[in-house]
Scaffold this active site. Structure first.
Site, PDB file in Angstrom:
ATOM      1  CD  GLN A 154     -12.542  -3.123   0.449  1.00  0.00           C
ATOM      2  OE1 GLN A 154     -11.481  -3.531  -0.021  1.00  0.00           O
ATOM      3  NE2 GLN A 154     -13.113  -1.944   0.812  1.00  0.00           N
ATOM      4  CB  CYS A 206     -14.013  -2.986  -2.516  1.00  0.00           C
ATOM      5  SG  CYS A 206     -14.140  -4.179  -4.053  1.00  0.00           S
ATOM      6  CG  HIS A 228     -12.704  -8.483   0.631  1.00  0.00           C
ATOM      7  ND1 HIS A 228     -11.603  -8.828   1.570  1.00  0.00           N
ATOM      8  CD2 HIS A 228     -12.271  -7.846  -0.453  1.00  0.00           C
ATOM      9  CE1 HIS A 228     -10.626  -8.003   0.979  1.00  0.00           C
ATOM     10  NE2 HIS A 228     -11.068  -7.608  -0.058  1.00  0.00           N
ATOM     11  NE  ARG A 236      -8.708  -3.791   2.991  1.00  0.00           N
ATOM     12  CZ  ARG A 236      -8.673  -4.656   2.080  1.00  0.00           C
ATOM     13  NH1 ARG A 236      -9.065  -4.499   0.712  1.00  0.00           N
ATOM     14  NH2 ARG A 236      -8.352  -6.029   2.427  1.00  0.00           N
ATOM     15  CG  ASP A 268     -16.467  -5.688  -6.349  1.00  0.00           C
ATOM     16  OD1 ASP A 268     -15.476  -5.444  -6.968  1.00  0.00           O
ATOM     17  OD2 ASP A 268     -16.734  -6.757  -5.636  1.00  0.00           O
ATOM     18  NE  ARG A 295      -7.373 -11.124  -1.560  1.00  0.00           N
ATOM     19  CZ  ARG A 295      -7.503 -10.064  -2.232  1.00  0.00           C
ATOM     20  NH1 ARG A 295      -7.248  -9.973  -3.597  1.00  0.00           N
ATOM     21  NH2 ARG A 295      -8.369  -9.223  -1.530  1.00  0.00           N
TER      22      ARG A 295
END
Ligand code: CP
Ligand code: NVA
Length: 311
Positions: A132, A261, A129, A289, A221, A102
């Protein structure tokens, strides 16, 4: 599947179907899973941004698949003192079997993957991402039993990593996607051109009510992504008409489901009432996830993954 998962663009529709099928199997049999696909393997987790879901779900997933995870804060590594990304990837290739990264720049992850002899998984960059959004596709499929033609409205910052990811995911999965934002935060033109040159059903409007009309899913988001903190005031002001609240939810299909998310900023991109409503499936997304990332790691790191899927 390719060596790495850096972006949804790396996947074919067959890869997506396999990820969904294996994730379903892993989810259903979580407490009785005998395929220790990561036994004897160590997975590095290089993080230069904060994380709750991604870090914990990967660490737990690696452990449940019999592997060993090493959390590596990039500031504690020599990377933070100028060692190159290429040298770091080459050195780690002598010790470990996979890396979850990340960070800020997507190009850094591409550079790392190019120099690593093991699979690299993008756990969020400024641009994408994938873990996700693959989880979100799995979740939509879980609730709707299909992806092709499902109507999704993406409300908020349409130039963010999540917006970029859902645009590519719409092409891969055949979603009918409408994005909505003020002009300043509209989707990147090249991305829209690239998906629409391929007959995808992806459009953008500034009219939030038009975007959510008939939507089966509303996705939002945060307005201020990690790295955008200096722009907070302007973003909150321009994006406030795009808050996902009951007024906007009522303008969508009856039974619309609301996705995020997470982390959520209540009172900004989503109201407390919507987040706590029966229409919100945000915690199902968060749980998934774990299952989806276990499937991804199995497919990237266990050469027998297809037998596991068929068994
Ligand atoms: N959704 C997500 O990636 O959450 P974290 O930032 O907590 O990992
Ligand atoms: N767009 C958000 C996603 C967090 C999971 C960010 O990058 O901060």
């Amino acid at each position: 599947m390719k060596k790495d998962l850096l972006n949804v663009e790396d996947l074919t529709s067959a890869d997506l179907a396999n990820i969904i099928a294996l994730s379903e199997k892993i989810k259903l049999n979580r407490l009785d899973w005998h395929h220790l696909s990561l036994a004897g393997k160590s997975i590095g987790m290089i993080f230069s941004k904060s994380s709750t879901r991604t870090r914990v779900s990967f660490e737990v997933g690696i452990s449940e698949l019999g592997g060993n995870s090493l959390f590596l804060d990039s500031n504690d590594m020599q990377l933070g003192r100028g060692e190159t990304i290429a040298d770091t990837a080459k050195v780690l290739s002598r010790y470990i079997h996979g890396v979850v990264i990340r960070t800020y720049s997507h190009d850094d992850v591409v550079e790392f993957a190019k120099n690593a002899h093991f699979p690299v998984i993008n756990a969020l960059t400024d641009e994408f991402h994938p873990c996700q959004i693959l989880t979100d596709l799995f979740t939509i499929n879980e609730f709707s039993g299909k992806l092709d033609g499902v109507k999704v409205a993406y409300v908020g910052d349409c130039a963010s990593n999540m917006a970029n990811s859902i645009i590519l995911a719409a092409k891969l999965a055949g979603l009918d996607l409408v994005l909505t934002s003020p002009e300043k935060y509209k989707p990147h033109a090249e991305l829209m051109d690239s998906v629409n040159s391929d007959n995808s059903n992806v459009s953008w409007t500034t009219d939030v009510y038009a975007a959510v009309k008939d939507a089966e899913y509303i996705y939002t988001d945060v307005w201020v992504s990690m790295g955008d903190e200096k722009e907070k005031e302007e973003r909150v002001e321009l994006l406030s008409p795009y808050q996902v609240n009951m007024d906007i939810v009522s303008a969508a299909s009856t039974g619309v489901r609301v996705m995020h998310c997470l982390p959520a900023h209540r009172g900004e991109e989503i109201s407390e009432e919507v987040l706590n409503s029966n229409q919100s499936i945000v915690f199902d997304q968060a749980e998934n996830r774990l299952h989806v990332q276990k499937a991804i790691m199995t497919m990237l790191l266990d050469e027998n993954w297809d037998q596991i899927l068929k068994a």
